[in-house]
Write an enzyme that holds these catalytic residues in place. Structure first.
Site, PDB file in Angstrom:
ATOM      1  N   HIS A 154      -3.869   4.702   4.395  1.00  0.00           N
ATOM      2  CA  HIS A 154      -5.027   3.796   4.411  1.00  0.00           C
ATOM      3  C   HIS A 154      -6.224   4.477   3.752  1.00  0.00           C
ATOM      4  O   HIS A 154      -6.945   3.879   2.969  1.00  0.00           O
ATOM      5  CB  HIS A 154      -5.363   3.415   5.855  1.00  0.00           C
TER       6      HIS A 154
ATOM      7  N   TYR B  82       3.526   5.801  11.463  1.00  0.00           N
ATOM      8  CA  TYR B  82       3.763   4.414  11.893  1.00  0.00           C
ATOM      9  C   TYR B  82       4.646   3.584  10.971  1.00  0.00           C
ATOM     10  O   TYR B  82       4.924   2.443  11.279  1.00  0.00           O
ATOM     11  CB  TYR B  82       2.433   3.690  12.151  1.00  0.00           C
TER      12      TYR B  82
ATOM     13  N   ARG C 153       0.869  -1.187   0.000  1.00  0.00           N
ATOM     14  CA  ARG C 153       0.000   0.000   0.000  1.00  0.00           C
ATOM     15  C   ARG C 153       0.902   1.232   0.000  1.00  0.00           C
ATOM     16  O   ARG C 153       1.462   1.586   1.022  1.00  0.00           O
ATOM     17  CB  ARG C 153      -0.888  -0.023   1.255  1.00  0.00           C
TER      18      ARG C 153
HETATM   19  C1  LIG Z   1     -15.062  -5.842  11.561  1.00  0.00           C
HETATM   20  C2  LIG Z   1     -14.247  -4.603  11.376  1.00  0.00           C
HETATM   21  N1  LIG Z   1     -13.242  -4.329  12.241  1.00  0.00           N
HETATM   22  C3  LIG Z   1     -12.507  -3.203  12.074  1.00  0.00           C
HETATM   23  C4  LIG Z   1     -12.765  -2.344  11.049  1.00  0.00           C
HETATM   24  C5  LIG Z   1     -11.939  -1.077  10.859  1.00  0.00           C
HETATM   25  N2  LIG Z   1     -11.055  -1.230   9.704  1.00  0.00           N
HETATM   26  C6  LIG Z   1     -11.364  -0.677   8.522  1.00  0.00           C
HETATM   27  S1  LIG Z   1     -10.212  -1.010   7.355  1.00  0.00           S
HETATM   28  C7  LIG Z   1      -9.279  -1.915   8.427  1.00  0.00           C
HETATM   29  C8  LIG Z   1      -7.995  -2.521   7.989  1.00  0.00           C
HETATM   30  C9  LIG Z   1      -8.136  -3.653   7.046  1.00  0.00           C
HETATM   31  O1  LIG Z   1      -6.890  -3.983   6.498  1.00  0.00           O
HETATM   32  P1  LIG Z   1      -6.736  -4.982   5.328  1.00  0.00           P
HETATM   33  O2  LIG Z   1      -7.725  -6.074   5.443  1.00  0.00           O
HETATM   34  O3  LIG Z   1      -5.311  -5.371   5.260  1.00  0.00           O
HETATM   35  O4  LIG Z   1      -7.156  -4.144   4.026  1.00  0.00           O
HETATM   36  P2  LIG Z   1      -6.452  -2.865   3.404  1.00  0.00           P
HETATM   37  O5  LIG Z   1      -7.057  -1.674   4.076  1.00  0.00           O
HETATM   38  O6  LIG Z   1      -4.992  -2.961   3.613  1.00  0.00           O
HETATM   39  O7  LIG Z   1      -6.803  -2.894   1.948  1.00  0.00           O
HETATM   40  C10 LIG Z   1      -9.864  -1.925   9.688  1.00  0.00           C
HETATM   41  C11 LIG Z   1      -9.284  -2.599  10.860  1.00  0.00           C
HETATM   42  C12 LIG Z   1     -13.843  -2.661  10.181  1.00  0.00           C
HETATM   43  N3  LIG Z   1     -14.161  -1.873   9.139  1.00  0.00           N
HETATM   44  N4  LIG Z   1     -14.551  -3.794  10.358  1.00  0.00           N
END
Ligand SMILES: Cc1ncc(C[n+]2csc(CCOP(=O)(O)OP(=O)(O)O)c2C)c(N)n1
Ligand SMILES: [Mg+2]
Length: 371
Positions: free
Chosen positions: A262, A271, A258
């Site tokens: 985010h 971080y 990435r």
């Molecule tokens: C059940 C749940 N827990 C926490 C979140 C908050 N959250 C949104 S995006 C994210 C990170 C997800 O990371 P990843 O699966 O690696 O996808 P990326 O953003 O890197 O594409 C989190 C923890 C959420 N949306 N849903």
């Protein structure tokens, strides 16, 4: 071995011997154009957010190859249950970028009628099922859809995407187990971009890879270079043909990075060190593909300008249009749930429409999702 990383394009854009998938020159150039369009779309989205014209955006810079490679390996009737960082997948499936901008603006022409967070698209025509904010909830949905296809004797497959963080969700475990048990025609595609907001991959799991987890569920696990559009294309083609031939699901882990934050609300410099980002800059999937096309005499400056300037102009105009369309009418809020609207809701609707008509309801600057 699920720990080997499959690739077709070497870092200098040269093809590994005999590995080139069967794609016409036009298709290869289209792949490149779509990757450039995806990056331009992300730039437009971030700029619109910084200009205060939209509330939220979520970029996918550096992850263009896996989105486009994957989309082009599917058949038009296949179903997708995507995660939120996939603008290039939607574009490569043939979604009009103007429709995506309508969704981001949440305007009157938005297929979600302004009810979803920006970038949580939903496109019926492309069998592109609504993106869910809660991580992983769409994975069992994809399995269910695939089971239905099998039951009905259809030849299509369902594909679902999750991030590295998404592999820690309950939906991931439930979905993979159920999909394997029922030999559902589904592809589980993990976009391992190394970060889940501020959590690095090494804190996400004790396993040596995501792909290796497939073994425990009883399906093949494949690791592929996610910055190599051709390798991703080949992996998804293989998984699709297994699924179409009754051999059940595959878990694909695409390794990428990435490059950006985010989301428009995140500051990754808090971080992660810049040096890591700089290292990945050298692995830019678009540059690698350009080298490949150049080696095949399929790229020149004119084509580059056409891709770059064409994308920018298209998106600039579409964003202007989307902004002009204005928000959905307030009464639409009461539509699409009840066939016959209950009297108490009708009363509220009429009250609200009255307020809107008398100019007491501006809606300006209200309701933006603050993430
Ligand atoms: C059940 C749940 N827990 C926490 C979140 C908050 N959250 C949104 S995006 C994210 C990170 C997800 O990371 P990843 O699966 O690696 O996808 P990326 O953003 O890197 O594409 C989190 C923890 C959420 N949306 N849903
Ligand atoms: Mg991630």
């Amino acid at each position: 071995m699920p720990t080997d990383v499959q690739s077709v394009l070497q870092p200098d854009g040269k093809v590994k011997n005999g590995m080139l998938p069967d794609l016409t020159d036009d298709r290869l150039r289209e792949m490149y154009r779509l990757m450039v369009l995806t990056r331009a779309f992300d730039d437009r989205g971030m700029n619109l957010q910084r200009q205060g014209r939209i509330g939220f955006y979520l970029p996918s810079r550096g992850e263009e190859a896996l989105q486009v490679g994957c989309a082009l390996a599917l058949e038009p009737d296949d179903w997708s249950f995507p995660s939120y960082r996939m603008p290039g997948f939607a574009l490569a499936r043939g979604v009009d970028p103007a429709m995506m901008l309508n969704q981001i603006f949440g305007n009157a022409a938005d297929t979600c009628r302004g009810r979803q967070m920006p970038v949580h698209y939903s496109f019926r025509e492309q069998n592109f099922v609504s993106i869910s904010s809660p991580i992983g909830t769409h994975i069992p949905q994809a399995v269910g859809a695939a089971m239905a296809m099998k039951y009905r004797g259809e030849k299509s497959v369902a594909i679902t995407f999750m991030g590295d963080g998404g592999t820690s969700s309950d939906g991931f475990h439930v979905g993979l187990n159920f999909g394997a048990v029922y030999e559902a025609p589904v592809i589980f595609f993990c976009n391992n971009n190394q970060w889940a907001i501020s959590v690095p991959f090494e804190k996400q799991t004790r396993a040596e890879s995501v792909a290796i987890k497939a073994k425990a569920y009883g399906m093949p696990g494949v690791r592929v270079d996610g910055n190599d559009a051709l390798a991703v294309y080949a992996a998804v083609k293989d998984a699709g043909s297994r699924a179409r031939n009754g051999k059940g699901p595959t878990l694909i882990e695409a390794l990428t990075f990435r490059m950006g934050p985010h989301s428009s609300s995140d500051d990754p410099s808090r971080y992660r060190p810049d040096e890591v980002v700089e290292q990945w800059q050298k692995k830019d999937p678009i540059l690698r593909f350009r080298e490949f096309l150049t080696g095949k005499n399929l790229w020149d400056e004119e084509f580059e300008t056409e891709c770059q300037e064409g994308s920018k102009a298209l998106l600039y105009a579409a964003a202007k249009e989307a902004e002009k369309a204005g928000p959905p009418a307030v009464e639409t809020m009461f539509e699409g749930v009840y066939r016959e609207i209950p009297p108490e809701l009708a009363l509220q609707r009429d009250g609200l429409v009255g307020l809107a008509k008398s100019g007491q309801l501006t809606g300006k600057d209200e309701g933006y999702f603050p993430l």
